[in-house]
Design a protein around this motif. Structure first.
Motif, PDB file in Angstrom:
ATOM      1  N   LYS A  53      44.682  44.572  22.014  1.00  0.00           N
ATOM      2  CA  LYS A  53      44.209  45.683  22.779  1.00  0.00           C
ATOM      3  C   LYS A  53      43.681  45.550  24.097  1.00  0.00           C
ATOM      4  CE  LYS A  53      44.068  48.793  19.284  1.00  0.00           C
ATOM      5  NZ  LYS A  53      44.634  50.143  19.030  1.00  0.00           N
ATOM      6  N   LEU A  54      43.709  44.281  24.466  1.00  0.00           N
ATOM      7  CA  LEU A  54      42.902  43.941  25.689  1.00  0.00           C
ATOM      8  C   LEU A  54      43.899  43.290  26.870  1.00  0.00           C
ATOM      9  CD1 LEU A  54      39.604  42.742  24.923  1.00  0.00           C
ATOM     10  CD2 LEU A  54      40.168  45.038  25.929  1.00  0.00           C
ATOM     11  N   LYS A  55      43.932  43.674  27.781  1.00  0.00           N
ATOM     12  CA  LYS A  55      44.639  42.970  28.955  1.00  0.00           C
ATOM     13  C   LYS A  55      43.626  42.661  30.202  1.00  0.00           C
ATOM     14  CE  LYS A  55      48.450  43.527  32.299  1.00  0.00           C
ATOM     15  NZ  LYS A  55      49.571  44.321  32.751  1.00  0.00           N
ATOM     16  N   PHE A  56      43.347  41.391  30.653  1.00  0.00           N
ATOM     17  CA  PHE A  56      42.416  41.197  31.677  1.00  0.00           C
ATOM     18  C   PHE A  56      43.531  41.096  33.146  1.00  0.00           C
ATOM     19  CE2 PHE A  56      40.650  37.928  34.595  1.00  0.00           C
ATOM     20  CZ  PHE A  56      39.526  38.617  35.093  1.00  0.00           C
ATOM     21  N   VAL A  57      43.104  41.584  34.187  1.00  0.00           N
ATOM     22  CA  VAL A  57      43.668  41.468  35.487  1.00  0.00           C
ATOM     23  C   VAL A  57      42.505  40.891  36.257  1.00  0.00           C
ATOM     24  CG1 VAL A  57      44.649  42.513  37.513  1.00  0.00           C
ATOM     25  CG2 VAL A  57      45.372  43.357  35.141  1.00  0.00           C
ATOM     26  N   ASN A  58      42.697  39.785  36.856  1.00  0.00           N
ATOM     27  CA  ASN A  58      41.771  39.102  37.711  1.00  0.00           C
ATOM     28  C   ASN A  58      42.231  39.592  39.224  1.00  0.00           C
ATOM     29  OD1 ASN A  58      39.975  37.587  39.347  1.00  0.00           O
ATOM     30  ND2 ASN A  58      40.910  35.496  38.653  1.00  0.00           N
ATOM     31  N   GLY A  59      41.493  40.787  39.771  1.00  0.00           N
ATOM     32  CA  GLY A  59      41.601  41.346  40.975  1.00  0.00           C
ATOM     33  C   GLY A  59      40.342  41.804  41.725  1.00  0.00           C
ATOM     34  N   ASP A  60      40.671  41.985  42.962  1.00  0.00           N
ATOM     35  CA  ASP A  60      39.592  42.474  43.699  1.00  0.00           C
ATOM     36  C   ASP A  60      39.660  43.900  43.927  1.00  0.00           C
ATOM     37  OD1 ASP A  60      38.051  42.824  46.432  1.00  0.00           O
ATOM     38  OD2 ASP A  60      37.244  40.852  45.695  1.00  0.00           O
ATOM     39  N   ILE A  61      38.518  44.639  44.164  1.00  0.00           N
ATOM     40  CA  ILE A  61      38.690  46.151  44.197  1.00  0.00           C
ATOM     41  C   ILE A  61      39.158  46.537  45.449  1.00  0.00           C
ATOM     42  CG2 ILE A  61      36.386  46.452  45.111  1.00  0.00           C
ATOM     43  CD1 ILE A  61      37.866  48.599  42.300  1.00  0.00           C
ATOM     44  N   LEU A  62      39.063  45.560  46.540  1.00  0.00           N
ATOM     45  CA  LEU A  62      39.647  45.814  48.011  1.00  0.00           C
ATOM     46  C   LEU A  62      40.987  45.715  47.913  1.00  0.00           C
ATOM     47  CD1 LEU A  62      36.519  44.306  49.809  1.00  0.00           C
ATOM     48  CD2 LEU A  62      37.208  46.982  49.500  1.00  0.00           C
ATOM     49  N   ASP A  63      41.823  45.193  46.830  1.00  0.00           N
ATOM     50  CA  ASP A  63      43.273  44.551  46.756  1.00  0.00           C
ATOM     51  C   ASP A  63      44.056  45.862  46.458  1.00  0.00           C
ATOM     52  OD1 ASP A  63      45.677  43.723  46.409  1.00  0.00           O
ATOM     53  OD2 ASP A  63      45.066  41.626  45.677  1.00  0.00           O
TER      54      ASP A  63
END
Length: 187
Positions: A53-63
């Protein structure tokens, strides 16, 4: 329903994920969008969440580009990402402005290119500044810290959705407390 939570690895994000996974029957997936800046990885090891049920995205809020990709097929966004320091800190004003204001602007731009239907922004009671009496949404904002000012400016970015079909909600939350495995502890 598919939900994206910015800052989902943090204290509030963990609680939202836990609540949604235990109570929402129509939930298909939660996408956690976080840059791991708090250096606390407890979410991954102590949550006991169903990985399907989970997916992780390693991302910056400014991207903005990564945000646009992460928003594909998302129905609802909860924006909990932000730079938080001690409540009365006026150190590093640029960082508050970059993350809380311009990060929210970046997210709004990405949302304008998406098909989401609802947006929830976790603002702060700090937008009201220092008050000696009762405060509610009828009071005029008067932030007295860089944090409060940056959250208010974030609210102004969210209000760009007023001329769209996206339902949006701004929650001015006060101090959160209680046990949570994803406590924010600065060393």
């Amino acid at each position: 329903m598919k939900i994206l939570i910015t800052g989902g690895i943090g204290y509030i994000g963990y609680s939202i994920v836990k609540t949604f996974l235990s109570s929402m029957k129509e939930l298909e997936e939660i996408v956690i969008y976080d840059n791991l800046s708090n250096n606390n990885y407890t979410f991954f090891f102590n949550g006991g969440f169903p990985p399907e049920k989970l997916k992780f995205v390693n991302g910056d809020i400014l991207d903005r580009r990564k945000l646009i990709r992460a928003l594909e097929n998302i129905d609802v966004v909860i924006h909990a990402a932000g730079y938080v320091s001690t409540p009365f800190s006026d150190i590093d004003s640029h960082r508050f402005e970059q993350i809380n204001h311009w990060g929210t602007a970046s997210l709004m731009d990405a949302i304008e290119h998406s098909k989401i239907t609802k947006f929830i922004y976790l603002s702060s009671l700090s937008v009201y500044g220092v008050n000696s009496g009762w405060v509610d949404e009828e009071n005029s904002p008067n932030p007295s810290t860089f944090y409060g000012l940056s959250k208010l400016r974030g609210e102004h970015q969210v209000k760009r959705l007023a001329n769209t079909d996206i339902k949006y909600y701004i929650l001015r939350v006060a101090n959160v407390y209680g046990y949570n495995p994803c406590l924010r502890i600065k060393s």
